[in-house]
Motif scaffolding. Structure first.
Motif, PDB file in Angstrom:
ATOM      1  N   UNK A  38       0.721  -1.335   0.048  1.00 48.90           N
ATOM      2  CA  UNK A  38      -0.024   0.101  -0.122  1.00 48.90           C
ATOM      3  C   UNK A  38       0.773   1.021   0.028  1.00 48.90           C
ATOM      4  N   UNK A  39       0.540   2.244  -0.826  1.00 53.37           N
ATOM      5  CA  UNK A  39       1.187   3.524  -0.912  1.00 53.37           C
ATOM      6  C   UNK A  39       1.485   4.090   0.580  1.00 53.37           C
ATOM      7  N   UNK A  42       5.187   1.009   5.357  1.00 51.40           N
ATOM      8  CA  UNK A  42       6.505   0.827   5.346  1.00 51.40           C
ATOM      9  C   UNK A  42       6.886  -0.541   4.816  1.00 51.40           C
ATOM     10  N   UNK A  43       8.395  -0.268   4.319  1.00 48.61           N
ATOM     11  CA  UNK A  43       8.867  -1.511   3.692  1.00 48.61           C
ATOM     12  C   UNK A  43       9.390  -2.766   4.606  1.00 48.61           C
ATOM     13  N   UNK A  44       8.628  -3.683   4.148  1.00 48.91           N
ATOM     14  CA  UNK A  44       8.705  -4.877   5.316  1.00 48.91           C
ATOM     15  C   UNK A  44       9.703  -6.010   4.497  1.00 48.91           C
ATOM     16  N   UNK A  45       9.656  -6.953   5.091  1.00 50.64           N
ATOM     17  CA  UNK A  45      10.631  -8.347   4.639  1.00 50.64           C
ATOM     18  C   UNK A  45      10.293  -8.414   3.117  1.00 50.64           C
ATOM     19  N   UNK A  46      11.327  -8.755   2.337  1.00 52.06           N
ATOM     20  CA  UNK A  46      12.848  -9.377   2.993  1.00 52.06           C
ATOM     21  C   UNK A  46      13.411  -8.001   3.071  1.00 52.06           C
ATOM     22  N   UNK A  58      11.706   5.800   4.994  1.00 54.55           N
ATOM     23  CA  UNK A  58      11.738   4.994   4.075  1.00 54.55           C
ATOM     24  C   UNK A  58      10.386   4.558   3.850  1.00 54.55           C
ATOM     25  N   UNK A  59       9.673   4.687   2.903  1.00 56.13           N
ATOM     26  CA  UNK A  59       8.345   4.217   2.726  1.00 56.13           C
ATOM     27  C   UNK A  59       7.982   3.935   1.026  1.00 56.13           C
ATOM     28  N   UNK A  60       6.760   3.015   1.059  1.00 61.38           N
ATOM     29  CA  UNK A  60       6.471   2.615  -0.418  1.00 61.38           C
ATOM     30  C   UNK A  60       5.654   3.966  -0.916  1.00 61.38           C
ATOM     31  N   UNK A  61       6.112   4.390  -1.965  1.00 63.90           N
ATOM     32  CA  UNK A  61       5.531   5.642  -2.643  1.00 63.90           C
ATOM     33  C   UNK A  61       6.003   6.103  -3.984  1.00 63.90           C
ATOM     34  N   UNK A  62       5.155   6.036  -4.928  1.00 60.36           N
ATOM     35  CA  UNK A  62       5.653   6.673  -6.240  1.00 60.36           C
ATOM     36  C   UNK A  62       5.574   8.100  -6.320  1.00 60.36           C
ATOM     37  N   UNK A  70       5.591   0.566  -8.288  1.00 62.64           N
ATOM     38  CA  UNK A  70       6.832  -0.358  -7.787  1.00 62.64           C
ATOM     39  C   UNK A  70       7.905   0.822  -7.348  1.00 62.64           C
ATOM     40  N   UNK A  71       7.727   1.762  -6.422  1.00 60.50           N
ATOM     41  CA  UNK A  71       8.788   2.669  -6.027  1.00 60.50           C
ATOM     42  C   UNK A  71       9.078   2.690  -4.316  1.00 60.50           C
ATOM     43  N   UNK A  72      10.260   2.860  -4.129  1.00 60.84           N
ATOM     44  CA  UNK A  72      10.269   3.261  -2.621  1.00 60.84           C
ATOM     45  C   UNK A  72      10.792   4.711  -2.714  1.00 60.84           C
ATOM     46  N   UNK A  73      10.279   5.310  -1.601  1.00 62.54           N
ATOM     47  CA  UNK A  73      10.950   6.715  -1.203  1.00 62.54           C
ATOM     48  C   UNK A  73      11.849   6.794  -0.225  1.00 62.54           C
ATOM     49  N   UNK A  74      13.006   7.601  -0.199  1.00 66.36           N
ATOM     50  CA  UNK A  74      14.061   7.542   0.623  1.00 66.36           C
ATOM     51  C   UNK A  74      14.004   9.220   1.019  1.00 66.36           C
ATOM     52  N   UNK A  75      14.117   9.396   2.362  1.00 69.45           N
ATOM     53  CA  UNK A  75      14.617  10.892   2.830  1.00 69.45           C
ATOM     54  C   UNK A  75      15.476  10.935   3.854  1.00 69.45           C
ATOM     55  N   UNK A  76      16.443  11.734   3.651  1.00 73.08           N
ATOM     56  CA  UNK A  76      17.621  11.902   4.596  1.00 73.08           C
ATOM     57  C   UNK A  76      17.922  13.207   4.670  1.00 73.08           C
TER      58      UNK A  76
END
Length: 227
Positions: A38-39, A42-46, A58-62, A70-76
């Motif tokens: 789901x958008x 959280x990104x889970x296993x594996x 870090x979360x699933x987001x396009x 099929x995208x992951x969003x990363x913020x730092x």
């Protein structure tokens, strides 16, 4: 607002050729895709992840407007924190990593590494792809020996890459292709002196990052046919 452009190295691009895909259709990261989640989740296993505090995520987001989910969003935004997600794969010595990259601000520290966790720390990044915050420069290599690609990421744009790797007697051979509306183009080829199989995929920032946000999508890892 400025328009995102790829900045090519002219002598290389004069000789770009369209090349067929040489990898098999098998995707070793199929079970690690983000499209079925789901958008906003959280990104889970594996995947194993590290993002601590309000300045990291870090979360699933396009990205807005993209058809693929099929995208992951990363913020730092933490200059002392390293944000990452990684997953194990079956050992592979000859294959192709494919992914799309989108940086909303056109500037981020992005590391995408193929690693061998059994090696010493200074050797386990078998294939390295890294962009540097503020410069837009992109570097590819292995074991810390990276070379600058003849393209840059300026402003925001969808970039699509294939990175082929092959552990040979002479070292690790690495070929980088960029894909656009006209096809698939070889833009960089190199060999590093140390060759090993890979068993881990890592997406990361680094401890010196001050402000990075990016998306990685449609990531796949496929064996390359030997025939």
């Amino acid at each position: 607002m400025s328009t995102k452009k790829l900045i090519p190295c002219a002598p290389i691009f004069l000789f770009l050729s369209l090349l067929p895909l040489s990898a098999s259709s098998e995707n070793l990261l199929e079970s690690a895709s983000f499209g079925g989640l789901a958008p906003g989740s959280d990104v889970g296993d594996p995947w194993k992840t590290k993002a601590r505090g309000e300045q990291t995520a870090i979360r699933v987001q396009a990205p807005d407007g993209d058809a693929s989910k099929d995208w992951v969003y990363v913020k730092d935004h933490d200059s002392a924190e390293k944000v990452y997600l990684l997953t194990d794969v079956a050992p592979l010595s000859k294959g192709m990593l494919s992914f799309r990259l989108y940086m909303p601000s056109g500037s981020a520290t992005v590391g995408i590494y193929l690693r061998n966790e059994s090696l010493d720390k200074d050797q386990y990044n078998i294939v390295e792809f890294k962009t540097l915050e503020t410069s837009g420069n992109i570097y590819v290599g292995g074991n810390g020996q990276r070379q600058k690609l003849p393209v840059q990421a300026l402003d925001s744009e969808f970039l699509s890459f294939d990175i082929e790797f092959d552990a040979t007697d002479a070292g690790e051979k690495i070929d980088v292709y960029i894909k656009d509306t006209t096809g698939r183009h070889l833009i960089h080829s190199m060999t590093t002196p140390v060759a090993n199989s890979i068993d881990t995929v890592m997406i990361t920032t680094d401890t010196q990052t001050s402000y990075s946000e990016f998306y990685v999508g449609d990531i796949s890892l496929s064996p390359i046919n030997l025939n």
